[in-house]
Design a protein around this motif. Structure first.
Motif, PDB file in Angstrom:
ATOM      1  N   HIS B 135       0.853  -1.070   0.112  1.00 39.06           N
ATOM      2  CA  HIS B 135      -0.039   0.064  -0.192  1.00 39.06           C
ATOM      3  C   HIS B 135       0.741   1.322  -0.003  1.00 39.06           C
ATOM      4  CE1 HIS B 135      -3.574  -2.403   0.702  1.00 39.06           C
ATOM      5  NE2 HIS B 135      -2.815  -3.250   1.655  1.00 39.06           N
ATOM      6  N   GLY B 136       0.121   2.411  -0.373  1.00 39.11           N
ATOM      7  CA  GLY B 136       0.954   3.834  -0.272  1.00 39.11           C
ATOM      8  C   GLY B 136       0.564   4.615   1.030  1.00 39.11           C
ATOM      9  N   PHE B 137       1.288   5.022   1.794  1.00 38.41           N
ATOM     10  CA  PHE B 137       0.924   6.121   2.568  1.00 38.41           C
ATOM     11  C   PHE B 137       1.210   7.172   2.275  1.00 38.41           C
ATOM     12  CE2 PHE B 137       1.912   8.577   6.332  1.00 38.41           C
ATOM     13  CZ  PHE B 137       0.530   8.638   7.219  1.00 38.41           C
ATOM     14  N   SER B 138       0.162   8.037   1.756  1.00 36.89           N
ATOM     15  CA  SER B 138       0.438   9.300   1.127  1.00 36.89           C
ATOM     16  C   SER B 138      -0.481  10.580   1.610  1.00 36.89           C
ATOM     17  CB  SER B 138       0.168   9.151  -0.172  1.00 36.89           C
ATOM     18  OG  SER B 138      -0.085  10.499  -0.872  1.00 36.89           O
ATOM     19  N   ILE B 139       0.088  11.512   2.222  1.00 42.40           N
ATOM     20  CA  ILE B 139      -0.517  12.634   2.640  1.00 42.40           C
ATOM     21  C   ILE B 139      -0.305  14.145   2.022  1.00 42.40           C
ATOM     22  CG2 ILE B 139      -1.488  14.320   4.696  1.00 42.40           C
ATOM     23  CD1 ILE B 139      -0.535  11.787   6.610  1.00 42.40           C
ATOM     24  N   PRO B 140      -0.614  14.326   0.821  1.00 43.06           N
ATOM     25  CA  PRO B 140      -0.169  15.055  -0.285  1.00 43.06           C
ATOM     26  C   PRO B 140       0.076  16.328   0.387  1.00 43.06           C
ATOM     27  CG  PRO B 140      -1.997  13.947  -1.258  1.00 43.06           C
ATOM     28  CD  PRO B 140      -1.791  13.723   0.224  1.00 43.06           C
ATOM     29  N   SER B 141      -1.086  16.949   1.512  1.00 42.62           N
ATOM     30  CA  SER B 141      -0.767  18.256   1.890  1.00 42.62           C
ATOM     31  C   SER B 141       0.572  18.402   2.756  1.00 42.62           C
ATOM     32  CB  SER B 141      -1.749  18.625   2.725  1.00 42.62           C
ATOM     33  OG  SER B 141      -2.919  18.486   1.949  1.00 42.62           O
ATOM     34  N   PHE B 142       1.031  17.346   3.358  1.00 40.03           N
ATOM     35  CA  PHE B 142       2.296  17.142   4.088  1.00 40.03           C
ATOM     36  C   PHE B 142       3.315  16.945   3.285  1.00 40.03           C
ATOM     37  CE2 PHE B 142      -0.260  16.099   8.267  1.00 40.03           C
ATOM     38  CZ  PHE B 142      -0.885  17.343   8.245  1.00 40.03           C
ATOM     39  N   ARG B 143       3.565  16.545   1.936  1.00 38.74           N
ATOM     40  CA  ARG B 143       4.645  16.142   1.088  1.00 38.74           C
ATOM     41  C   ARG B 143       5.147  14.925   1.790  1.00 38.74           C
ATOM     42  NH1 ARG B 143       2.087  19.955  -0.195  1.00 38.74           N
ATOM     43  NH2 ARG B 143       2.813  22.005  -1.171  1.00 38.74           N
ATOM     44  N   LYS B 145       5.122  10.593   1.613  1.00 43.38           N
ATOM     45  CA  LYS B 145       4.461   9.357   1.096  1.00 43.38           C
ATOM     46  C   LYS B 145       5.574   8.395   0.852  1.00 43.38           C
ATOM     47  CE  LYS B 145       2.437   9.705  -3.028  1.00 43.38           C
ATOM     48  NZ  LYS B 145       2.744  10.848  -4.071  1.00 43.38           N
ATOM     49  N   GLU B 146       5.218   7.206   1.747  1.00 42.92           N
ATOM     50  CA  GLU B 146       6.110   6.079   1.338  1.00 42.92           C
ATOM     51  C   GLU B 146       5.089   4.815   1.413  1.00 42.92           C
ATOM     52  OE1 GLU B 146       9.355   6.473   1.989  1.00 42.92           O
ATOM     53  OE2 GLU B 146      10.309   4.691   2.463  1.00 42.92           O
ATOM     54  N   ASP B 147       6.014   3.832   0.712  1.00 47.27           N
ATOM     55  CA  ASP B 147       5.112   2.476   0.477  1.00 47.27           C
ATOM     56  C   ASP B 147       5.195   1.618   1.725  1.00 47.27           C
ATOM     57  OD1 ASP B 147       4.935   3.559  -2.036  1.00 47.27           O
ATOM     58  OD2 ASP B 147       6.132   1.882  -2.968  1.00 47.27           O
TER      59      ASP B 147
END
Lengths: 205, 305, 531, 94
Positions: B135-143, B145-147
């Motif tokens: 899965h991908g852990f992504s919070i765009p507003s915080f810049r 992202k890590e799988d």
């Protein structure tokens, strides 16, 4: 097709055929290269497991097979020398020895694999699932690598048998033996790969 | 987009602006030159081409300048990234558990939540665990992202800077409901966070049923619920002993879900397909669930009344 | 030319009818076989793409279920990557023009060439079959990432076998071209007298040959993983899913250069012809092809910045990725310099080439954002990536293909098409393309993940724009193809050298005769020798 | 056939090469008998490298082939080694 196109097809360029064969050998080397990469990654991660698991293999059988392949490699190289020296009979005999060696190799392999199978050790078996992770990966790699290699032995054997027939018919002769050369190149490739597989799989300390 | 929502925004966005700047400069410059040439040297105005000699100086110049530029861009990109791997020692630790298609966040003290609630201005390290696929852990507003890779302990960290609600996406494709694998990130004040955490129930003790563990390990619960909900496949609740219409080789028949039926459904799932469910979605678990474990699985099914 | 000239299209061989095509060993006929097959697959892929765009026009379920959508983007990817863009330019125009441009009668191994095409068709049929068989289309994405690909119930094995066979076909084509370039050049043609399209094809062939086996073995491992549970990629059995990504991208990154290098080669042929000017920096362009091919092998890790690779690896891959951008930049500078003081004739092929340069620049420059680790973390796995690689693959390779067909169609068929309609189609393609993909950059930066069936409503404006662009794009493709077909059927007869080009293909009649050259071709020192 | 390498490798050369190869095999097996730690695998691979060099040069006639082909063959090996090394930039620093 027409006379024109047959002319194109008959255009003979032995250097081109040989270069083509070499290029094909490159792809084979990289095919096994991918496997060796996988092997080295897992060997780095499970060095102790790999060592323990390799003790299950018989170094003697591995060594015999190495010697068998080396000798067969020499005999097929000699076959080319023989055809260049216009010695058709010797060529045929050398090819037969090579094919025989290939059979010996496969027989050994069959014996070795069969032994593992008897103990319930084969890809997808229940026993395999129970093994420790490193052991499991080792045996998966063992079966995968030697299996793919054995497949190449079989292909090589078929090629050599075709060579035999062609020499016998005279379509391979002292002035047109590029097909035999290519068959031999393929056979050396098989040997070349085994030169690496042997220490990687059998000799781990 | 360029609000300072987390401590990484500035570093990342500097690299962004720089590369965008260079990119737009080159795009506009080269396009303009191209258009000018096309108009100026059009056949109608310029009937005869003038052959010009190659100039080594020019070639060297336009090789060197891009090399210098890309090295500068590389430097800023790297500087913006490096802090992301340097989590402070005193960061709050949150365990992120990803499974098809749900995020769970575990706070210190075995407390679990579906929402990622975090206090403002405090570094938090997310330890990423996957129960099934990547899965991908992504919070765009915080810049950030890590799988989330199964079997591999990835992590990421950040420090939220602005109170508010943010989206958490699963960025790595993970199957059927990939696009619904979302979670809410709520950044609140420290007091509010403490209050919320205190009220969070402690996680139930891990289900110790052997059969449950086997099914969980094989990811069965991503498609089958135990509470009666229909996810992808039928629910497990009340399955044992119930009656079903199934399709076998195109023929509908009514069966009782006994241990033999359940075993067949796991080992050869496309043999009897429950009416109303598509064929071919489930793969065979032959070899993955061992025969000797099957009774444990069946026992577990019996508990799901 | 000699009086007994018969074009290869009319030439009567051993077979008649369809068999004179599917059993042909003539490189030109094989090129046609590839072209028709690839064009059909391209249309299928485009329609699948359009279906996805319709689905995305509004949030939630529009016309299909998530499973169908996941199958669609996988199939779209497999068809477009393995069956359209990888073989595309090199198998069609490489086959047709590589021998002609180096003054040869055919490729080195004509029968092997035909065999490659048959393998290609076999692989393609399997790929299509994987969509139709019982368990449903594969839903892994074209990347087949483990462990999802080893656990899903869909037809992954069929699809990976198809990809393996297609890869084998690609290897054999590459092998054939390398030997052709080494052994079949006309007497007097040294390596540095070759036109630049053969250079590009030569560099591509090396990538095909050396990178494809790695993905081949990876796909076999994936199949073995599904069949026997060998555990290489299964963390429960001690394996490593990230290792799959390494192996996959060791091939698939160089594969990007398989797609774009021949495209650059085509553009390098077109620009000097329509500027009537010697190509600027011949050696720089030739060597940068080899440089791209070489360094392209070493940068695969930039697809994996978020996979949890070591910091050192991220550093290394980022640095090398930035450096590989330089040879591409050099090519663009050389193309534009070639236009300087030329005598530019704005015919459709040149228009396509201009659009190519523009779109390729956008694709390349946005690539810089992906090369830099910090910014890649932000846009990785978002629609920014989707936009970026469509700018490179479609805007680059696709537009180069269109440019090539408009450039060489008169030679291939001996017929001319309508310029006005071709220009209209080109402009419509350009507008549709940008409408379709540019908005994806913008929402990608804001975090819209890729491969999403559904999305937050704040991204809808971009999705609607994209879908409109998609419709314009597909209509433009249809217009373009119709125009070409009308040209082939009813167009005026094309002269031997309609564009006043200098390379060897323009010195023989259109269409070429079976053996291309009746007499040994005259090799000039520089292939672009304009007076 | 003037384009054919007219070189004929004599039988006795091939026999000698085989002898060297067998010696190397024996050496590899005995080396792994001693525990030299990390060096064992290095030595084993070095010997394997030497063996493959012999096979390539004599059995596969590379010694008598064109310079181009020799360069290409070494290029393939170098490429593979580079790929392994790069992969290990990731794996050795995890």
């Amino acid at each position: 097709m027409s006379e024109h196109i047959t002319h194109v097809e008959e255009h003979r360029d032995d250097e081109a055929s040989k270069l083509g064969m070499w290029l094909f050998i490159f792809t084979e080397l990289l095919l096994f290269g991918g496997l060796i990469l996988v092997y080295s990654v897992f060997r780095m991660q499970y060095p102790a497991n790999f060592h323990e698991a390799s003790l299950e293999l018989s170094v003697t059988i591995g060594a015999i097979n190495t010697v068998v392949l080396l000798i067969s490699s020499m005999t097929i190289a000699m076959a080319i020398t023989a055809i260049q020296k216009k010695n058709k009979k010797l060529t045929l005999r050398l090819i037969s020895i090579t094919v025989f060696m290939a059979l010996v190799f496969l027989f050994n392999k069959y014996f070795e694999w069969g032994h593992k199978f008897e103990h319930g050790l084969y890809p997808g078996s229940d026993l395999m699932q129970l093994l420790e992770r490193g052991h499991h990966l080792y045996f998966s790699l063992y079966f995968f690598m030697t299996g793919l290699h054995a497949l190449h032995i079989i292909v090589g054997m078929v090629l050599l048998i075709i060579c035999y027939v062609k020499v016998n018919k005279g379509s391979i002769a002292h002035d047109k033996f590029v097909f035999l050369e290519n068959g031999a190149l393929y056979w050396h490739l098989v040997d070349l790969i085994w030169i690496f597989l042997f220490p990687l799989l059998y000799l781990i300390s | 987009m360029f609000a300072n929502n987390s401590n990484f925004v500035q570093g990342v966005d500097t690299a962004f602006y720089l590369i965008f700047g260079v990119a737009i400069f080159f795009l506009v410059m080269l396009t303009t030159i191209m258009i000018v040439f096309v108009i100026k040297y059009n056949k109608k105005r310029h009937a005869h081409a003038v052959q010009i000699k190659d100039s080594s100086t020019l070639e060297i110049v336009w090789t060197t300048i891009p090399i210098i530029l890309v090295l500068v861009m590389f430097y800023f990109g790297w500087e913006g990234f490096l802090p992301m791997r340097r989590a402070p020692k005193d960061a709050m630790q949150v365990k992120v558990i990803a499974k098809m298609w749900k995020w769970t966040f575990e706070y210190p003290g075995m407390k679990q939540s579906d929402t990622l609630m975090l206090p403002i201005n405090r570094a938090v390290k997310m330890n990423l665990f996957s129960k099934d696929v990547i899965h991908g852990f992504s919070i765009p507003s915080f810049r950030v992202k890590e799988d989330v890779v199964p079997g591999k302990n990835n992590y990421t960290w950040f420090e939220p800077k602005i109170i508010g609600n943010y989206d958490l996406f699963c960025s790595a494709y993970c199957g059927l409901s990939h696009s619904y694998m979302l979670a809410l990130v709520k950044i609140v004040s420290q007091e509010e966070f403490d209050k919320w955490l205190a009220g969070l129930p402690v996680k139930k003790a891990e289900d110790n049923n052997e059969g449950f563990k086997i099914l969980e390990k094989n990811g069965c619960f991503s498609c089958h619920s135990t509470d009666g909900r229909k996810i992808v496949g039928p629910t497990f609740k009340g399955l044992y002993g119930s009656k079903h219409d199934v399709m076998t080789d195109g023929v509908t028949r009514n069966i009782t879900a006994d241990s033999i039926y359940i075993e067949t459904s796991i080992m050869d799932p496309n043999k009897d397909v429950v009416v109303g469910y598509p064929s071919g979605v489930m793969k065979s678990y032959k070899g993955l669930i061992r025969d000797k474990d099957m009774p444990k699985v069946i026992d577990y099914f019996k508990t799901l009344k | 030319m000699s009086t007994e000239y018969i074009s290869f299209l009319e030439h009567q061989g051993k077979y008649k009818g369809i068999r004179s095509w599917i059993f042909a060993t003539d490189h030109k006929r094989i090129a046609f076989l590839y072209m028709y097959a690839i064009a059909s697959f391209f249309l299928i892929g485009a329609i699948l793409g359009l279906l996805m765009r319709i689905e995305l026009i509004s949030p939630g379920e529009t016309i299909m279920k998530p499973q169908t959508y996941n199958g669609l983007f996988t199939v779209h990817g497999i068809i477009m990557i393995f069956m359209v863009v990888i073989p595309g330019l090199s198998a069609v125009f490489g086959n047709f023009f590589l021998p002609i441009l180096i003054g040869a009668k055919d490729v080195a191994f004509p029968k092997l060439n035909l065999f490659s095409w048959w393998l290609f068709m076999l692989g393609s049929i399997l790929a299509v079959a994987s969509q139709l068989l019982k368990s449903g289309p594969p839903d892994t994405g074209w990347t087949f990432y483990a462990p999802y690909s080893t656990t899903t119930g869909t037809n992954v094995i069929t699809a990976t076998t198809a990809a393996f066979i297609l890869g084998f076909s690609s290897i054999l084509t590459g092998l054939n071209f390398i030997v052709t370039v080494h052994r079949m050049r006309a007497p007097g043609m040294k390596f540095f007298n070759m036109p630049l399209f053969p250079w590009a094809i030569y560099a591509t062939a090396w990538i095909q040959l050396l990178a494809t086996p790695v993905v081949g073995i990876t796909l076999i491992m994936l199949i073995a993983e599904r069949l026997f549970g060998i555990g290489f990629f299964n963390p429960d059995l001690g394996g490593d899913p990230v290792l799959f990504q390494h192996l996959f991208w060791i091939y698939s990154h160089p594969a990007v250069y398989i797609m774009i290098l021949p495209a650059m080669g085509v553009i390098t042929e077109i620009i000097p012809t329509f500027c009537q000017k010697k190509v600027y920096g011949y050696k720089a362009i030739a060597m940068s092809s080899l440089a791209i091919a070489g360094v392209g092998f070493l940068v695969w890790g930039h697809h994996m910045y978020t996979s949890g690779m070591s910091e050192q690896a991220r550093w290394f891959f980022s640095l090398l990725t930035f450096l590989v951008a330089v040879p591409s930049a050099i090519k663009v500078f050389n193309w534009i310099s070639t236009m300087y003081k030329g005598s530019i004739d704005m015919k459709p092929p040149f228009l396509f080439a201009l659009f190519f340069i523009f779109l390729f620049m956008i694709g390349g420059l946005t690539g810089l954002i992906l090369g830099s680790v910090a910014t890649d973390i932000q846009v990785h796995d978002t629609s920014f990536i989707v936009a970026h690689f469509h700018y490179i693959i479609f805007g680059g390779m696709g537009f180069a293909f269109f440019a090539a067909i408009h450039y060489w169609l008169p030679k291939m068929y001996g017929k001319m098409y309508n310029f006005t309609r071709a220009n209209i189609a080109a402009v419509a393609l350009f507008i549709g393309f940008n409408l379709l993909y540019f908005p994806q950059f913008l929402i990608g930066i804001q975090g819209m993940p890729r491969r999403y069936f559904d999305y937050p409503p704040r991204f809808q404006w971009a999705q609607i724009t994209s879908t409109i662009g998609g419709f314009i794009l597909v209509s433009a493709v249809i217009l373009m193809i119709t125009n070409l077909i009308i040209g082939v059927r009813r167009g005026a007869k094309a002269p031997a050298n309609p564009w006043n080009g200098t390379t060897l293909e323009w010195q023989i009649p259109s269409p070429p005769s079976l053996e291309n050259f009746d007499e040994e071709p005259l090799v000039k020192e520089n292939p672009y020798d304009y007076k | 056939m003037d384009n054919h390498g007219s070189h004929i490798t004599e039988y006795k050369v091939l026999v000698r090469v085989l002898f060297v190869l067998l010696l190397c095999t024996f050496l590899t097996i005995s080396v792994t008998g001693f525990n030299l730690g990390a060096f064992t695998v290095t030595i084993a691979l070095l010997i394997a490298g030497f063996k493959s060099y012999m096979v390539l040069s004599y059995f596969m006639h590379l010694k008598y082939e064109s310079l181009l082909l020799r360069i290409l063959v070494s290029m393939v090996f170098v490429l593979f080694i580079i790929i392994v090394l790069i992969t290990f930039i990731d794996y050795s620093f995890r």
